[in-house]
Scaffold this active site. Structure first.
Site, PDB file in Angstrom:
ATOM      1  N   ARG A  55      -1.809  10.099  -1.714  1.00 27.87           N
ATOM      2  CA  ARG A  55      -3.225  10.311  -1.363  1.00 27.87           C
ATOM      3  C   ARG A  55      -3.574  11.762  -1.019  1.00 27.87           C
ATOM      4  O   ARG A  55      -4.573  12.297  -1.489  1.00 27.87           O
ATOM      5  CB  ARG A  55      -3.554   9.502  -0.109  1.00 27.87           C
ATOM      6  CG  ARG A  55      -4.293   8.245  -0.388  1.00 27.87           C
ATOM      7  CD  ARG A  55      -4.739   7.667   0.933  1.00 27.87           C
ATOM      8  NE  ARG A  55      -5.008   6.246   0.779  1.00 27.87           N
ATOM      9  CZ  ARG A  55      -5.449   5.461   1.728  1.00 27.87           C
ATOM     10  NH1 ARG A  55      -5.644   5.942   2.936  1.00 27.87           N
ATOM     11  NH2 ARG A  55      -5.669   4.194   1.516  1.00 27.87           N
TER      12      ARG A  55
ATOM     13  N   GLU B  34       0.847  -1.205   0.000  1.00 30.63           N
ATOM     14  CA  GLU B  34       0.000   0.000   0.000  1.00 30.63           C
ATOM     15  C   GLU B  34       0.872   1.240   0.000  1.00 30.63           C
ATOM     16  O   GLU B  34       2.073   1.172   0.300  1.00 30.63           O
ATOM     17  CB  GLU B  34      -0.915  -0.003   1.235  1.00 30.63           C
ATOM     18  CG  GLU B  34      -1.999  -1.059   1.131  1.00 30.63           C
ATOM     19  CD  GLU B  34      -3.030  -0.971   2.244  1.00 30.63           C
ATOM     20  OE1 GLU B  34      -2.834  -0.180   3.191  1.00 30.63           O
ATOM     21  OE2 GLU B  34      -4.020  -1.705   2.163  1.00 30.63           O
TER      22      GLU B  34
ATOM     23  N   HIS C 118     -11.642  10.176   6.625  1.00 28.63           N
ATOM     24  CA  HIS C 118     -11.387   8.738   6.713  1.00 28.63           C
ATOM     25  C   HIS C 118     -10.860   8.321   8.082  1.00 28.63           C
ATOM     26  O   HIS C 118     -11.277   7.329   8.642  1.00 28.63           O
ATOM     27  CB  HIS C 118     -10.374   8.381   5.628  1.00 28.63           C
ATOM     28  CG  HIS C 118     -10.138   6.927   5.443  1.00 28.63           C
ATOM     29  ND1 HIS C 118     -11.155   6.029   5.219  1.00 28.63           N
ATOM     30  CD2 HIS C 118      -8.985   6.195   5.420  1.00 28.63           C
ATOM     31  CE1 HIS C 118     -10.652   4.812   5.067  1.00 28.63           C
ATOM     32  NE2 HIS C 118      -9.335   4.892   5.210  1.00 28.63           N
TER      33      HIS C 118
ATOM     34  N   ARG D  88      -1.219   9.211   9.108  1.00 32.30           N
ATOM     35  CA  ARG D  88      -1.193   7.766   9.382  1.00 32.30           C
ATOM     36  C   ARG D  88      -0.690   6.988   8.172  1.00 32.30           C
ATOM     37  O   ARG D  88      -1.140   7.209   7.044  1.00 32.30           O
ATOM     38  CB  ARG D  88      -2.608   7.302   9.721  1.00 32.30           C
ATOM     39  CG  ARG D  88      -2.754   5.809   9.884  1.00 32.30           C
ATOM     40  CD  ARG D  88      -4.213   5.433   9.965  1.00 32.30           C
ATOM     41  NE  ARG D  88      -4.874   5.596   8.690  1.00 32.30           N
ATOM     42  CZ  ARG D  88      -5.612   4.656   8.081  1.00 32.30           C
ATOM     43  NH1 ARG D  88      -5.764   3.480   8.666  1.00 32.30           N
ATOM     44  NH2 ARG D  88      -6.190   4.869   6.927  1.00 32.30           N
TER      45      ARG D  88
ATOM     46  N   HIS E  34      -9.736  10.340   2.466  1.00 31.70           N
ATOM     47  CA  HIS E  34      -9.523   9.398   1.365  1.00 31.70           C
ATOM     48  C   HIS E  34      -9.956  10.107   0.093  1.00 31.70           C
ATOM     49  O   HIS E  34     -11.030  10.726   0.063  1.00 31.70           O
ATOM     50  CB  HIS E  34     -10.355   8.129   1.583  1.00 31.70           C
ATOM     51  CG  HIS E  34      -9.914   6.998   0.717  1.00 31.70           C
ATOM     52  ND1 HIS E  34     -10.202   6.953  -0.625  1.00 31.70           N
ATOM     53  CD2 HIS E  34      -9.181   5.901   0.984  1.00 31.70           C
ATOM     54  CE1 HIS E  34      -9.666   5.860  -1.140  1.00 31.70           C
ATOM     55  NE2 HIS E  34      -9.042   5.202  -0.187  1.00 31.70           N
TER      56      HIS E  34
HETATM   57  C1  LIG Z   1     -13.909   2.193   5.157  1.00 34.92           C
HETATM   58  C2  LIG Z   1     -12.710   2.059   6.060  1.00 34.92           C
HETATM   59  C3  LIG Z   1     -11.620   1.314   5.649  1.00 34.92           C
HETATM   60  C4  LIG Z   1     -10.504   1.185   6.500  1.00 34.92           C
HETATM   61  N1  LIG Z   1      -9.476   0.369   6.132  1.00 34.92           N
HETATM   62  C5  LIG Z   1      -8.460   0.144   7.005  1.00 34.92           C
HETATM   63  C6  LIG Z   1      -7.441  -0.812   6.719  1.00 34.92           C
HETATM   64  O1  LIG Z   1      -7.464  -1.459   5.691  1.00 34.92           O
HETATM   65  N2  LIG Z   1      -6.445  -0.986   7.636  1.00 34.92           N
HETATM   66  C7  LIG Z   1      -6.384  -0.281   8.809  1.00 34.92           C
HETATM   67  O2  LIG Z   1      -5.459  -0.491   9.598  1.00 34.92           O
HETATM   68  N3  LIG Z   1      -7.339   0.610   9.097  1.00 34.92           N
HETATM   69  C8  LIG Z   1      -8.374   0.829   8.251  1.00 34.92           C
HETATM   70  N4  LIG Z   1      -9.341   1.727   8.578  1.00 34.92           N
HETATM   71  C9  LIG Z   1      -9.291   2.354   9.901  1.00 34.92           C
HETATM   72  C10 LIG Z   1      -9.646   1.303  10.960  1.00 34.92           C
HETATM   73  O3  LIG Z   1     -10.693   0.506  10.461  1.00 34.92           O
HETATM   74  C11 LIG Z   1     -10.070   1.951  12.265  1.00 34.92           C
HETATM   75  O4  LIG Z   1      -9.137   2.902  12.661  1.00 34.92           O
HETATM   76  C12 LIG Z   1     -10.194   0.895  13.372  1.00 34.92           C
HETATM   77  O5  LIG Z   1     -11.031  -0.153  12.940  1.00 34.92           O
HETATM   78  C13 LIG Z   1     -10.750   1.524  14.626  1.00 34.92           C
HETATM   79  O6  LIG Z   1     -11.038   0.502  15.546  1.00 34.92           O
HETATM   80  P1  LIG Z   1     -11.662   0.891  16.945  1.00 34.92           P
HETATM   81  O7  LIG Z   1     -11.866  -0.366  17.691  1.00 34.92           O
HETATM   82  O8  LIG Z   1     -10.851   1.949  17.576  1.00 34.92           O
HETATM   83  O9  LIG Z   1     -13.061   1.581  16.565  1.00 34.92           O
HETATM   84  P2  LIG Z   1     -14.339   1.028  15.775  1.00 34.92           P
HETATM   85  O10 LIG Z   1     -14.056  -0.209  15.062  1.00 34.92           O
HETATM   86  O11 LIG Z   1     -14.889   2.170  15.013  1.00 34.92           O
HETATM   87  O12 LIG Z   1     -15.334   0.683  16.958  1.00 34.92           O
HETATM   88  C14 LIG Z   1     -15.871   1.699  17.784  1.00 34.92           C
HETATM   89  C15 LIG Z   1     -16.929   1.075  18.666  1.00 34.92           C
HETATM   90  O13 LIG Z   1     -17.354   2.001  19.647  1.00 34.92           O
HETATM   91  C16 LIG Z   1     -18.768   2.022  19.708  1.00 34.92           C
HETATM   92  N5  LIG Z   1     -19.163   3.326  20.242  1.00 34.92           N
HETATM   93  C17 LIG Z   1     -18.895   4.554  19.740  1.00 34.92           C
HETATM   94  N6  LIG Z   1     -19.409   5.498  20.547  1.00 34.92           N
HETATM   95  C18 LIG Z   1     -20.003   4.863  21.590  1.00 34.92           C
HETATM   96  C19 LIG Z   1     -20.712   5.287  22.732  1.00 34.92           C
HETATM   97  N7  LIG Z   1     -20.958   6.580  22.993  1.00 34.92           N
HETATM   98  N8  LIG Z   1     -21.183   4.339  23.591  1.00 34.92           N
HETATM   99  C20 LIG Z   1     -20.990   3.022  23.348  1.00 34.92           C
HETATM  100  N9  LIG Z   1     -20.329   2.555  22.264  1.00 34.92           N
HETATM  101  C21 LIG Z   1     -19.843   3.469  21.399  1.00 34.92           C
HETATM  102  C22 LIG Z   1     -19.186   1.740  18.281  1.00 34.92           C
HETATM  103  O14 LIG Z   1     -20.525   1.341  18.211  1.00 34.92           O
HETATM  104  C23 LIG Z   1     -18.189   0.655  17.925  1.00 34.92           C
HETATM  105  O15 LIG Z   1     -18.599  -0.578  18.467  1.00 34.92           O
HETATM  106  C24 LIG Z   1     -10.468   1.860   7.743  1.00 34.92           C
HETATM  107  C25 LIG Z   1     -11.559   2.628   8.145  1.00 34.92           C
HETATM  108  C26 LIG Z   1     -12.677   2.722   7.319  1.00 34.92           C
HETATM  109  C27 LIG Z   1     -13.841   3.532   7.791  1.00 34.92           C
END
Ligand SMILES: Cc1cc2nc3c(=O)[nH]c(=O)nc-3n(C[C@H](O)[C@H](O)[C@H](O)COP(=O)(O)OP(=O)(O)OC[C@H]3O[C@@H](n4cnc5c(N)ncnc54)[C@H](O)[C@@H]3O)c2cc1C
Length: 577
Positions: free
Chosen positions: A287, A117, A348, A383, A241
């Site tokens: 990007r 990537e 993003h 990032r 993005h």
């Molecule tokens: C389309 C897309 C593609 C991506 N591709 C990549 C990739 O290929 N590789 C990579 O490394 N990263 C990628 N990213 C970034 C990566 O996916 C995220 O940074 C990572 O998944 C975040 O994980 P997390 O557990 O911190 O949050 P999330 O997976 O967003 O989970 C957050 C959780 O908190 C909960 N929540 C939020 N607010 C509250 C609240 N007030 N009370 C209770 N629950 C709450 C939500 O419901 C959810 O369950 C991508 C992101 C997107 C959007």
């Protein structure tokens, strides 16, 4: 009486929350709280994969240098080293838990197919087709559901953190848990974490009109932490993005970079290509440059989107190479073998967030932040692709290790005498916390206020605080966001809370934090580009720090001085009750 007491309270069920829950359940009881279905979140939607050094052709040093280069001088090198060096171990653990990454013949020395990537000097991105995030999320949820110590609460949305401030203890405060709205029962419940409360609430893409993020990414964790007094850093660094499908019903569908890699051309409405005016590599420029170029063309023309054209590659090639994109676009009436694809850049990833130390502790005792909600120092000003899933896994493990080896947990170790006098140090019992008090709030009969303000915040952030900023645009944004904050604030205390109102309040707070941070940084670095300060300035090689005033916590040392001239931003939100 406290309603729900547990050893570890985890808010959020993405890669960070789920992997934390699995690990912490070995140390005590866990309450896993999530505001929608457990799987919903950015993790579910991640496509590319997870970066880790898995091939003998690669090295830790290369991954470290690639990350530092992307971060444009703001990464914490010690954190980068820790995360990169721990990467393969965490990935292997994920595989042990049942994750099936795509195996491949492409890399002779590696059992897994490793993707390349932007910004990576070697192939190192493990993936499961282009459904990596969904496979990871399902694997983790299944594993968590097999752990006996975890209690699951879906459709529960955290409203605000509870600290010893609620008990009238003097600062510095200790985090005790959170007030959480049970969405189905329409009731606010008190959740307390005896040993620690974790924010794993993900990012804040919904602050912008166009985003690749799912609806849950409304920056709740950042806003709650800020209101509780935690240090928030680097909020100006928002990654966009370049190409997200523009269609009223396609909220957040990414058109992968690979489409440009295979010859896709960016065009204006009249069919004129424009990238050669911006970079010798045209569509394959980095990007940020592609996103800025599109943004510039949109600002000049006033059009809502540009086109991406892949038609010249022929229907057979397109259908074979991009079956998912072809099918998804077709669902919205766009046949990419015959039509140009309308695209916009979209918010993003948030590099900034709740500032943590090297194991995930925030500046508030008892409060930890893991995953995208956190600002750990890994990403700096930009990032490196696919480092964020890795960050979630590594920091969940580091937090677990810290709590495991400390044994007693934070509560009994408090150096905070005032908090200790309120908290019982002899036993793990928590003090009685006042229940949520709705005061004189009544049911709202004006939902339109919420939708109007929701749209306004996101529109103004898109227009004034997007990919290219200027002093004037930031000033405008600041004035408007102040007014909106006032209105939302009044509305918030007058009416009974709903998930929409909670999220509106949070995106407005996060928007203000982004605007303030962007105003403070008088240079262009990484993802922050200001037309009035287009150069990178060595004196700004430091974090942007914001904290509710008056600050009850000492600022951490070694992360750069607090910029002077902080706009007044805090103290306006009275605590719940
Ligand atoms: C389309 C897309 C593609 C991506 N591709 C990549 C990739 O290929 N590789 C990579 O490394 N990263 C990628 N990213 C970034 C990566 O996916 C995220 O940074 C990572 O998944 C975040 O994980 P997390 O557990 O911190 O949050 P999330 O997976 O967003 O989970 C957050 C959780 O908190 C909960 N929540 C939020 N607010 C509250 C609240 N007030 N009370 C209770 N629950 C709450 C939500 O419901 C959810 O369950 C991508 C992101 C997107 C959007």
């Amino acid at each position: 009486m406290n309603e729900i007491e547990t050893d570890f309270l985890i808010l959020g069920s993405g890669i960070a929350g789920l992997s934390l829950a699995i690990k912490l359940s070995k140390l005590g009881t866990v309450a896993l709280v999530s505001k929608r279905e457990f799987l919903e979140g950015s993790t579910l939607h991640a496509q590319g994969g997870i970066a880790a050094v898995m091939s003998p052709e690669d090295s830790f040093e290369r991954h470290i240098q690639d990350t530092l280069k992307a971060g444009a001088g703001l990464c914490r090198e010690d954190i980068v080293r820790d995360v990169v060096e721990e990467g393969p171990t965490r990935v292997k653990e994920l595989i042990d838990w049942g994750m099936a990454f795509t195996k491949g013949a492409r890399d002779e020395d590696s059992a897994y197919e490793l993707g390349l990537e932007g910004g990576h000097s070697r192939r190192r991105v493990l993936h499961a087709g282009d459904y990596t995030g969904s496979e990871i999320a399902k694997t983790l949820l299944k594993k968590a559901q097999s752990c006996s110590n975890i209690q699951f609460f879906d459709y529960h949305i955290a409203v605000d953190l509870i600290t010893t401030e609620e008990l009238d203890a003097p600062p510095p405060f200790t985090c005790l848990g959170a007030y959480v709205l049970d969405i189905r029962a329409e009731k606010v419940r008190t959740f307390l974490g005896r040993r620690a409360t974790f924010l794993a609430t993900g990012g804040a893409g919904k602050v912008y009109l166009y985003t690749t993020n799912p609806d849950v990414s409304s920056g709740d964790g950042i806003a709650m932490a800020y209101r509780a007094g935690a240090i928030i850093s680097n909020m100006e660094f928002v990654q966009f993005h370049p190409t997200c499908l523009y269609h009223p019903d396609a909220k957040s569908f990414l058109i992968s970079e690979a489409l440009r890699g295979e010859g896709g051309i960016l065009k204006l409405k009249d069919g004129t290509p424009f990238m050669d005016a911006y970079h010798p590599d045209k569509e394959l420029a980095p990007r940020d440059i592609v996103a800025r170029a599109i943004d510039n063309e949109l600002k000049k023309s006033g059009d809502p989107f540009v086109y991406l054209d892949i038609r010249h590659k022929g229907a057979e090639f397109i259908k074979n190479r991009f079956p998912h994109i072809y099918q998804e676009c077709l669902r919205f009436g766009i046949d990419i073998t015959k039509d140009m694809i309308p695209v916009v850049p979209a918010a993003h990833y948030f590099c900034g967030g709740v500032q943590t130390d090297d194991v995930g502790r925030t500046s508030i005792e008892g409060l930890w932040a893991i995953g995208e909600v956190a600002c750990t120092g890994l990403h700096g000003a930009n990032r490196l692709a696919s480092n964020s899933l890795l960050e979630g896994l590594v920091f969940a493990h580091r937090a677990y290790e810290t709590l495991r080896t400390e044994g007693r947990g934070l509560r009994t170790e408090s150096k905070n005498a005032a908090a200790n006098s309120v908290l019982s140090t002899q036993s793990s019992k928590l003090p009685a916390v006042p229940p949520w008090n709705p005061g004189k709030a009544r049911n709202s009969d004006e939902q339109v206020v919420i939708s109007q303000n929701w749209n306004e915040v996101r529109q103004l952030m898109w227009n004034y605080v997007g990919i290219v900023r200027s002093n004037k645009r930031l000033d405008r944004a600041y004035r408007r966001i102040e007014l909106l904050q006032q209105e939302i604030h009044e509305y918030y205390w007058d009416f009974l809370i709903t998930p929409d109102l909670i999220e509106l309040r949070n995106i407005a707070t996060v928007a203000e934090l982004v605007v303030e941070s962007a105003m403070m940084r008088k240079e262009s670095r990484g993802l922050h580009f200001n037309l009035d300060h287009p150069e990178l300035e060595p004196q700004w090689q430091k974090d942007t720090i914001l904290q509710r005033e008056p600050s009850p916590y000492p600022l951490p040392s070694g992360r750069g001085p607090t910029p002077v001239g902080l706009p007044p931003s805090g103290g306006r939100w009275p605590k719940a009750g």
